[in-house]
Design a protein around this motif. Structure first.
Motif, PDB file in Angstrom:
ATOM      1  N   SER A 235      50.235  51.479  29.250  1.00 23.49           N
ATOM      2  CA  SER A 235      49.937  50.213  29.960  1.00 23.49           C
ATOM      3  C   SER A 235      51.032  49.864  30.959  1.00 23.49           C
ATOM      4  O   SER A 235      51.517  48.736  31.015  1.00 23.49           O
ATOM      5  N   LYS A 236      51.427  50.839  31.770  1.00 21.75           N
ATOM      6  CA  LYS A 236      52.502  50.598  32.740  1.00 21.75           C
ATOM      7  C   LYS A 236      52.016  50.600  34.181  1.00 21.75           C
ATOM      8  O   LYS A 236      52.665  50.029  35.061  1.00 21.75           O
ATOM      9  N   VAL A 238      50.405  49.945  37.677  1.00 27.46           N
ATOM     10  CA  VAL A 238      49.881  48.812  38.450  1.00 27.46           C
ATOM     11  C   VAL A 238      48.879  49.310  39.478  1.00 27.46           C
ATOM     12  O   VAL A 238      48.210  48.515  40.135  1.00 27.46           O
ATOM     13  N   ALA A 239      48.786  50.637  39.616  1.00 28.07           N
ATOM     14  CA  ALA A 239      47.852  51.206  40.583  1.00 28.07           C
ATOM     15  C   ALA A 239      46.471  51.378  39.976  1.00 28.07           C
ATOM     16  O   ALA A 239      45.455  51.122  40.622  1.00 28.07           O
ATOM     17  N   ASN A 240      46.443  51.820  38.706  1.00 26.74           N
ATOM     18  CA  ASN A 240      45.163  52.047  38.029  1.00 26.74           C
ATOM     19  C   ASN A 240      44.923  50.927  37.025  1.00 26.74           C
ATOM     20  O   ASN A 240      45.610  50.834  36.012  1.00 26.74           O
ATOM     21  N   ILE A 241      43.956  50.093  37.320  1.00 29.29           N
ATOM     22  CA  ILE A 241      43.701  48.902  36.513  1.00 29.29           C
ATOM     23  C   ILE A 241      42.232  48.867  36.101  1.00 29.29           C
ATOM     24  O   ILE A 241      41.353  49.169  36.899  1.00 29.29           O
ATOM     25  N   ILE A 242      41.993  48.488  34.849  1.00 29.61           N
ATOM     26  CA  ILE A 242      40.635  48.194  34.374  1.00 29.61           C
ATOM     27  C   ILE A 242      40.584  46.706  34.077  1.00 29.61           C
ATOM     28  O   ILE A 242      41.330  46.214  33.226  1.00 29.61           O
ATOM     29  N   SER A 243      39.726  46.004  34.787  1.00 26.10           N
ATOM     30  CA  SER A 243      39.625  44.552  34.643  1.00 26.10           C
ATOM     31  C   SER A 243      38.273  44.162  34.085  1.00 26.10           C
ATOM     32  O   SER A 243      37.233  44.680  34.528  1.00 26.10           O
ATOM     33  N   LEU A 244      38.287  43.254  33.115  1.00 30.59           N
ATOM     34  CA  LEU A 244      37.066  42.653  32.587  1.00 30.59           C
ATOM     35  C   LEU A 244      37.041  41.202  33.026  1.00 30.59           C
ATOM     36  O   LEU A 244      37.967  40.435  32.709  1.00 30.59           O
ATOM     37  N   LYS A 245      36.001  40.831  33.750  1.00 30.25           N
ATOM     38  CA  LYS A 245      35.933  39.501  34.341  1.00 30.25           C
ATOM     39  C   LYS A 245      34.654  38.776  33.951  1.00 30.25           C
ATOM     40  O   LYS A 245      33.593  39.395  33.794  1.00 30.25           O
ATOM     41  N   TYR A 246      34.767  37.479  33.818  1.00 30.22           N
ATOM     42  CA  TYR A 246      33.580  36.651  33.574  1.00 30.22           C
ATOM     43  C   TYR A 246      32.843  36.427  34.888  1.00 30.22           C
ATOM     44  O   TYR A 246      33.450  36.148  35.931  1.00 30.22           O
TER      45      TYR A 246
END
Length: 842
Positions: A235-236, A238-246
């Motif tokens: 989890s370091k 900042v380039a590869n991100i998986i986001s869960l959004k409402y």
């Protein structure tokens, strides 16, 4: 007088001597037994001639008499044997005995004896064989001894509808090979799917973000990725991100998935939608990534907007007939979640077993969870479905402790799967009846009569005579007894308590309702008493509505709803002078959930599901023609499974049209072509009726499922056809009125589906969770012009062959093109990526 005394003494001495006759020292394990079907249509009847060959492999002689063989058979058998050296007797249920007659000779070491008998049905596949044979000595009737090896010998019958390798070859020829890059890479098929350019490089240092609503779903996905990478996530990045959004307005289970080169965004309105977005992301991961720990996984960039077609997407697992362990259930739940099935119908009780521990009624598992050799079912249940003479052995014996069940519930809930328990009643209830009999005897012995009768499920003075479809004569609960409702109220309370402790949702309990035989309760004093005080009950048929009315009220008092099989919602009546079933208007206002299995082609009930839906019942389509996974895949001796309702290969769930399954029904229960005129006059589904179709359910009944491997063979990959039809939107081929266009559209969709399975989903199941033993179909084989040609239903598998008569293995030659050989010793077999092979074509 003295002569009389001497005679009495002599008789008494003989009786005593017989009672104390020593048990022979012969070792039952030295009896090897084989079964072979000898002839179908024996004596020009729809019967079969069969042979049991008993071989003594020991060093001592098997006596000519003084013993019986016990065995199980799902079909009726004539008592008089053709060979004349034995008599066959049905005891109860599927349990039979073989008793040698005076013409049976002692079996010396190395000798064999053949017993020929007639079964009341034809032999179609090896599931028709008897099973669970064990020996009981007359001098020790309370003890059963397992025999040695049991072998089912090959049988090559000639019957209509037989599926041969040549037929399979012709079927497979219609399957187009679709390049993997052209396949939809999310399964089940999303409502909207578009591939864009680039890939997202998933690594162990991926970073997750969320607004807090979907933190539980992220934790579950993190655990999956740790398995994928073989280490904890860093989890370091900042380039590869998986986001869960409402995001508002996406529905209860809808989601949006955007995979970009530097980020993955999953949007959903609720946690279930977020979870299903993650499952779609997981199926984007190439199947080969699951073979071993990865450093980097390339995920194609896509834009997806998706939601399910049906809110109810279920799978039934019967663990009452044969038990499956907690670990196997958890393994099944994992795949259900991956393919977006959201209801686990847990069939926990039946005639042959009770599988959930309830604290108030411990006898249910003490008695009802164990099977073995018994004369009276007082301590445990008799051997059924080949479980043999010993208790405590899988798959006949076993149950889930309270802690086990709570673990299953928590596991399912975390994966957005609702577990619906089924307690079979009033029929299919022998396990619970015998358990409460044991409780009654124990408390009566303690002088506690009032407590003893509190949970009795039968009138002790009932002389009614009946036989169920499965041949039981004592398996129906007496619904006239007040104690019956005390029992069910207690069961409901205990089950609800378990769900509450687990923090799992409980909305519905399924209370069975199918296959109650004629003549039950007719001579029950409790029924006659109830009838006298209830003028609305004019016959035993009216007890049905009385019973389910009371069960429904018990559930309503707990805030629960009632589900049951279709019979629960039907009323017996007369139509054109014949007995018939019609939807019961008394229950219509409650919108009870009926799971309708009976649409067997030629039965006259093809439209039953539509009748109930049109009448206002909530209907879950569980059609035997397309969704019973315990049915054999097709008519071939080497394919396991029953076939009384249909043959169900993977095309059956995939081709199922929920709103008009008449449209593409082309064969009857025997796999033979039908005349479509049988659907004339059948009810079609109205627009109102469509609103009452809650969804689809696949069913795996457990009579033939004794191992985890057989369970997975029968479920997979057929369950993927169910997942596609339950989740994906209504396909164009299903609604296209032009039959020529519809057929062409279907064939293309079918080819795409098989390519997705063969190249993506089955390779995934090869490695996921240690691998699933899914069915690998036998290759199609055709001999033409002196050449053998072979093909496979699922593109992507490896076909190997031999020319020496031996079964192919992973070292055999790979089939690439036609094989030119002489002779008939050529065999073909398909293998998965791990080298596991399927059935052999020859």
């Amino acid at each position: 007088m003295r002569r009389l005394f001497v005679l009495i003494f002599a008789v008494a001495f003989c009786i005593k001597a017989t009672a104390q006759a020593p048990v022979p020292t012969f070792d039952a394990h030295k009896l090897n037994i084989s079964w072979q079907a000898v002839q179908n249509n024996y004596q020009n009847k729809a019967e079969s001639l069969n042979a049991l060959v008993i071989t003594n492999t020991g060093k001592t002689t098997l006596p000519a008499s003084g013993w019986k063989l016990h065995f199980n058979s799902a079909r009726g058998i004539a008592s008089a044997t053709v060979s004349g050296n034995a008599v066959i007797t049905k005891l109860n249920g599927d349990l039979f005995t073989i008793t040698p007659t005076a013409t049976f000779t002692a079996l010396k070491p190395g000798a064999s004896a053949t017993i020929q008998f007639v079964s009341d049905e034809l032999v179609i596949n090896f599931t028709d064989a008897p099973e669970g044979i064990y020996l009981v000595w007359d001098a020790q009737p309370e003890k059963g001894y397992a025999t040695g090896d049991f072998t089912v010998l090959p049988f090559k019958p000639n019957y209509p509808g037989l599926v041969t390798p040549a037929i399979i070859y012709n079927q497979n020829q219609k399957i187009q090979d679709v390049p993997e890059q052209q396949l939809t890479k999310i399964f089940p098929t999303p409502a909207s799917y578009k591939e864009t350019t680039g890939t997202f490089n998933l690594t162990a240092d991926v970073q997750f973000t969320t607004d807090g609503k979907f933190s539980k779903e992220i934790l579950g996905f993190e655990a999956d990725l740790q398995t994928l990478f073989g280490k904890k996530l860093a989890s370091k990045s900042v380039a590869n991100i998986i986001s869960l959004k409402y995001k508002d307005g996406l529905g209860d289970e809808g989601y949006e998935l955007s995979v970009q080169p530097t980020a993955i965004i999953i949007s959903a309105t609720n946690a279930a939608g977020a979870f299903y977005g993650i499952q779609s992301l997981k199926t984007l991961i190439p199947a080969a990534a699951y073979a071993h720990a990865q450093k980097i996984v390339e995920i194609p960039c896509v834009e997806v907007k998706d939601q399910p077609r049906f809110p109810y997407r279920a799978l039934l697992l019967d663990v009452a007939r044969n038990f499956q362990t907690k670990e196997q259930v958890l393994k099944l739940l994992d795949v259900m979640a991956l393919y977006k099935l959201n209801v686990f119908h847990f069939h926990l009780s039946d005639d042959e077993g009770w599988r959930i521990e309830l604290p108030t009624l411990p006898e249910l598992t003490q008695i009802g969870s164990q099977r073995g050799h018994t004369l009276d079912s007082k301590i445990f249940l008799p051997a059924s479905h080949g479980s043999g003479p010993e208790t405590g052995r899988l798959a006949g014996s076993g149950f889930y402790t309270r802690a086990d069940y709570i673990e299953i519930l928590k596991y399912a809930t975390a994966r957005h799967i609702t577990v619906m328990p089924e307690i079979e009643t009033p029929g299919h209830a022998r396990a619970s009846i015998k358990a409460m009999d044991a409780r009654y005897r124990r408390l009566m012995a303690e002088g506690k009569q009032a407590e003893a009768v509190k949970y009795l499920l039968r009138d002790l003075n009932d002389k009614s005579e009946y036989n169920s479809v499965q041949y039981w004569n004592d398996n129906v609960i007496d619904v006239s007894l007040p104690s019956t409702y005390t029992f069910f109220e207690t069961v409901i309370n205990d089950i609800a308590g378990i769900y509450k402790e687990a923090g799992a949702p409980l909305n519905t309990i399924h209370f069975g309702g199918d296959e109650v035989p004629a003549h039950v309760w007719e001579q029950s004093p409790a029924y006659l008493t109830l009838k006298a005080s209830h003028p609305e009950i004019s016959g035993t048929g009216d007890l049905w509505y009385y019973f389910y009315g009371r069960i429904n009220q018990l559930l309503k008092d707990k805030g629960l709803t009632l589900a049951g099989w279709e019979e629960m919602g039907l009323r017996k009546t007369m139509l054109d002078g014949k007995a018939a079933y019609v939807p019961n208007p008394d229950f219509t206002p409650y919108h009870l959930q009926t799971e309708v299995w009976n649409n067997s082609i030629g039965s006259g009930q093809e439209d039953l599901a539509y009748k109930l839906a049109n009448a206002g019942y909530k209907v879950v389509l569980s059609s035997v023609t397309n969704l019973y996974f315990d049915m054999a895949h097709y008519k071939s001796f080497d394919e396991p499974g029953y076939y009384w309702g249909a043959f169900v290969d993977i095309d059956k769930p995939f081709s199922f049209i929920p709103y008009d399954y008449f449209k593409n029904t082309s064969v009857d229960r025997d796999g033979l072509p039908i005349n479509k005129s049988i659907f004339i006059g059948k009810q079609r589904l109205t627009d109102y009726g469509k609103t009452n179709i809650a969804g689809l359910q696949g069913c795996l009944w457990g009579e033939n499922i004794k191992t985890p491997e057989r369970m997975e063979y029968m479920i997979f990959p057929s369950v993927l056809g169910l997942a596609e039809r339950a989740w994906a939107q209504d396909p164009q081929w299903a609604t296209e009125p032009d039959t020529t266009k519809s057929s062409a559209m279907y064939q293309q969709a079918w080819a795409n589906f098989l390519n997705v399975l063969g190249k993506r989903e089955l390779p995934r199941l090869t490695y996921l969770n240690g691998g699933y033993s899914y069915r690998i179909p036998k290759p199609g084989v055709m001999m033409r012009g002196g050449e053998y040609k072979a093909n496979m239903q699922f593109p992507g598998f490896t076909i190997r062959y031999t020319t020496d008569g031996k079964d192919p293995d992973t070292k055999s030659k790979v089939y690439n093109d036609a094989v030119i050989v002489t002779g008939n010793n050529v065999k073909f077999r398909a293998f998965d990526n791990k080298g596991r092979g399927g059935n052999v074509s020859e």
